[in-house]
Design an enzyme around this catalytic site. Structure first.
Site, PDB file in Angstrom:
ATOM      1  N   GLY A 150      30.706  58.624 -50.158  1.00  0.00           N
ATOM      2  CA  GLY A 150      30.724  59.215 -48.825  1.00  0.00           C
ATOM      3  C   GLY A 150      30.400  58.245 -47.719  1.00  0.00           C
ATOM      4  O   GLY A 150      31.293  57.672 -47.078  1.00  0.00           O
ATOM      5  N   GLN A 206      37.642  71.342 -48.102  1.00  0.00           N
ATOM      6  CA  GLN A 206      36.478  72.120 -48.528  1.00  0.00           C
ATOM      7  C   GLN A 206      36.382  73.364 -47.649  1.00  0.00           C
ATOM      8  O   GLN A 206      36.321  73.246 -46.423  1.00  0.00           O
ATOM      9  CB  GLN A 206      35.203  71.292 -48.384  1.00  0.00           C
ATOM     10  CG  GLN A 206      33.969  72.018 -48.915  1.00  0.00           C
ATOM     11  CD  GLN A 206      32.687  71.243 -48.701  1.00  0.00           C
ATOM     12  OE1 GLN A 206      32.411  70.826 -47.577  1.00  0.00           O
ATOM     13  NE2 GLN A 206      31.903  71.068 -49.736  1.00  0.00           N
ATOM     14  N   TYR A 236      24.187  76.218 -48.000  1.00  0.00           N
ATOM     15  CA  TYR A 236      25.048  77.085 -47.185  1.00  0.00           C
ATOM     16  C   TYR A 236      25.271  78.423 -47.895  1.00  0.00           C
ATOM     17  O   TYR A 236      24.657  78.681 -48.926  1.00  0.00           O
ATOM     18  CB  TYR A 236      26.340  76.337 -46.830  1.00  0.00           C
ATOM     19  CG  TYR A 236      26.042  75.112 -45.981  1.00  0.00           C
ATOM     20  CD1 TYR A 236      25.553  75.259 -44.681  1.00  0.00           C
ATOM     21  CD2 TYR A 236      26.163  73.824 -46.485  1.00  0.00           C
ATOM     22  CE1 TYR A 236      25.231  74.149 -43.893  1.00  0.00           C
ATOM     23  CE2 TYR A 236      25.845  72.712 -45.708  1.00  0.00           C
ATOM     24  CZ  TYR A 236      25.373  72.878 -44.415  1.00  0.00           C
ATOM     25  OH  TYR A 236      25.038  71.790 -43.658  1.00  0.00           O
TER      26      TYR A 236
HETATM   27  C1  FNR Z   1      28.020  65.003 -45.422  1.00  0.00           C
HETATM   28  N1  FNR Z   1      28.016  65.736 -46.617  1.00  0.00           N
HETATM   29  C2  FNR Z   1      28.744  66.895 -46.688  1.00  0.00           C
HETATM   30  N2  FNR Z   1      28.819  67.599 -47.858  1.00  0.00           N
HETATM   31  C3  FNR Z   1      29.617  68.673 -47.974  1.00  0.00           C
HETATM   32  O1  FNR Z   1      29.683  69.260 -49.047  1.00  0.00           O
HETATM   33  N3  FNR Z   1      30.343  69.100 -46.910  1.00  0.00           N
HETATM   34  C4  FNR Z   1      30.305  68.491 -45.706  1.00  0.00           C
HETATM   35  O2  FNR Z   1      31.025  68.868 -44.771  1.00  0.00           O
HETATM   36  C5  FNR Z   1      29.448  67.383 -45.564  1.00  0.00           C
HETATM   37  N4  FNR Z   1      29.296  66.734 -44.367  1.00  0.00           N
HETATM   38  C6  FNR Z   1      28.667  65.513 -44.289  1.00  0.00           C
HETATM   39  C7  FNR Z   1      28.698  64.782 -43.103  1.00  0.00           C
HETATM   40  C8  FNR Z   1      28.124  63.510 -43.050  1.00  0.00           C
HETATM   41  C9  FNR Z   1      28.224  62.712 -41.794  1.00  0.00           C
HETATM   42  C10 FNR Z   1      27.489  62.983 -44.205  1.00  0.00           C
HETATM   43  C11 FNR Z   1      26.892  61.608 -44.192  1.00  0.00           C
HETATM   44  C12 FNR Z   1      27.414  63.733 -45.346  1.00  0.00           C
HETATM   45  C13 FNR Z   1      27.474  65.157 -47.850  1.00  0.00           C
HETATM   46  C14 FNR Z   1      28.464  64.155 -48.461  1.00  0.00           C
HETATM   47  O3  FNR Z   1      29.661  64.799 -48.870  1.00  0.00           O
HETATM   48  C15 FNR Z   1      27.867  63.431 -49.689  1.00  0.00           C
HETATM   49  O4  FNR Z   1      27.587  64.386 -50.665  1.00  0.00           O
HETATM   50  C16 FNR Z   1      26.604  62.676 -49.319  1.00  0.00           C
HETATM   51  O5  FNR Z   1      26.802  61.870 -48.175  1.00  0.00           O
HETATM   52  C17 FNR Z   1      26.105  61.811 -50.474  1.00  0.00           C
HETATM   53  O6  FNR Z   1      27.071  60.855 -50.851  1.00  0.00           O
HETATM   54  P1  FNR Z   1      26.919  59.305 -50.359  1.00  0.00           P
HETATM   55  O7  FNR Z   1      27.086  59.322 -48.864  1.00  0.00           O
HETATM   56  O8  FNR Z   1      25.575  58.832 -50.770  1.00  0.00           O
HETATM   57  O9  FNR Z   1      28.055  58.602 -51.042  1.00  0.00           O
END
Ligand code: FNR
Length: 368
Positions: A330, A103, A188
């Protein structure tokens, strides 16, 4: 046994993805040297989840410029040292059968913050000291009500950032990634351009839908010039700000239709990120209706759903119902890198059908 939907292969722009499960990008805040160079932590984190069976493994929000980092501990792709450190990680993820993805992001006004570590208030800006820097945003409007040291981008800043995204995409290709995902979600920089909450520019990059989406459309065009036509180009979007006067799902669908014409193959549909207080829905799969709207509103776009989808049955249902083509898992995958294998077995797949690393064929899942 019949293959559960999660294990059906998926083709994106001619690239075969072995199943429908995606590890979404998750910041590790692990670059202690503050140099944006990934290392052993990133290798084991992404490598374990590739071996654990994910179809696409997306490396965390990786900054295209130093100022674009969410925190000083983020990874980057603004120089060749970073590219060379990503290469063995991407190669290993691919060797385990997953598509290695990264990403690419710029945090805009949400840069220069504390890393998300235990006991630390998430997203709090660092305003002083060696880990602080002045941030950039479309109009100098902070993305939250926390204090921010932010200024509006000049047209030169905008052009330079478009170049930085393209340069980072070129390095991502050189590092061996098979997919790039532009981070247009979660408040962002790109999202700050899309949303009227943070974009009050009057120079052609702000105003109506056409103008607020121009920055992203320019990024896509610039990235396509360097990103190979036979690799996957994706965008992660916040489908809604969940604020009346903000960015919403109608604009998201309209944008998705334009982006599929302009060469974006995959849209990952999340939500929110601007403002402080979360007003949107909650609960299992709360963002799935946004993904479904994009899926139903586009022709060819591969759509993934994300957010609080944790059980194999929930994930399977998203796919079976046709709401999305793939699902990101995630936080549950932070707890368990082998989630895809376990989910496959739980949904009735055989050990041979499950995306299990052959080295682990003697593993027992559940009571063995
Ligand atoms: C994230 N999320 C996230 N999203 C993204 O677009 N870029 C990123 O770098 C991050 N970093 C990130 C770090 C941590 C520790 C968490 C927990 C989450 C959001 C992530 O990709 C996801 O969209 C969310 O966590 C929701 O999905 P889950 O966890 O409910 O399956």
């Amino acid at each position: 046994p019949a293959l559960p939907a999660i294990l059906e292969p998926l083709t994106i722009n001619g690239v075969e993805v072995r199943n429908r499960l995606i590890l979404p990008p998750m910041c590790m805040y692990a670059c202690e040297a503050r140099d944006g160079v990934p290392h052993g932590w990133h290798f084991q984190h992404l490598g374990a989840r590739a071996a654990g069976g994910f179809g696409i493994v997306v490396a965390e929000a990786t900054a295209v410029t130093p100022k674009g980092r969410i925190s000083a501990w983020d990874t980057g792709l603004w120089n060749d040292e970073q590219r060379d450190a990503w290469a063995p990680i991407a190669a290993y993820v691919a060797a385990e059968g997953a598509v290695p993805a990264v990403q690419l992001g710029h945090a805009g006004a949400k840069a220069s913050t504390v890393p998300m570590h235990p006991g630390v208030p998430a997203g709090e800006p660092i305003l002083e000291g060696p880990d602080a820097w002045a941030t950039l945003s479309p109009s100098g409007v902070p993305a939250t009500s926390m204090p921010a040291n932010v200024r509006a981008m000049t047209e030169q800043d905008v052009a330079g950032t478009v170049r930085a995204f393209a340069d980072a995409a070129r390095r991502a290709d050189e590092a061996g990634f098979g997919a790039v995902q532009l981070h247009a979600a979660h408040g962002y920089l790109i999202h700050q351009f899309l949303s009227p909450l943070t974009n009050t520019r009057t120079d052609g990059y702000g105003g109506d839908f056409e103008e607020r989406t121009r920055f992203l459309r320019e990024l896509v065009a610039a990235v396509r010039e360097v990103w190979p036509a036979d690799k996957i180009l994706g965008v992660r979007i916040s489908g809604s700000d969940w604020v009346e006067e903000g960015w919403g799902i109608e604009e998201t669908v309209r944008l998705a239709r334009i982006l599929e014409e302009e060469g974006v193959h995959w849209m990952d549909v999340s939500s929110a990120g601007l403002g402080d207080r979360y007003h949107g829905p909650k609960g299992p799969g709360y963002q799935v209706p946004l993904a479904r709207a994009v899926k139903e509103g586009t022709q060819r776009m591969v759509v993934s759903a994300v957010g609080s989808l944790t059980t194999p049955q929930e994930v399977e249902e998203v796919l079976v119902s046709g709401a999305a083509d793939a699902v990101c898992v995630g936080r549950a995958a932070l707890a368990n890198p082998n989630g895809p294998v376990e989910a496959a077995l739980e949904l009735g797949a055989s050990a041979e059908q499950a995306p299990m690393a052959r080295q682990y064929f003697r593993a027992t899942w559940g009571p063995g």
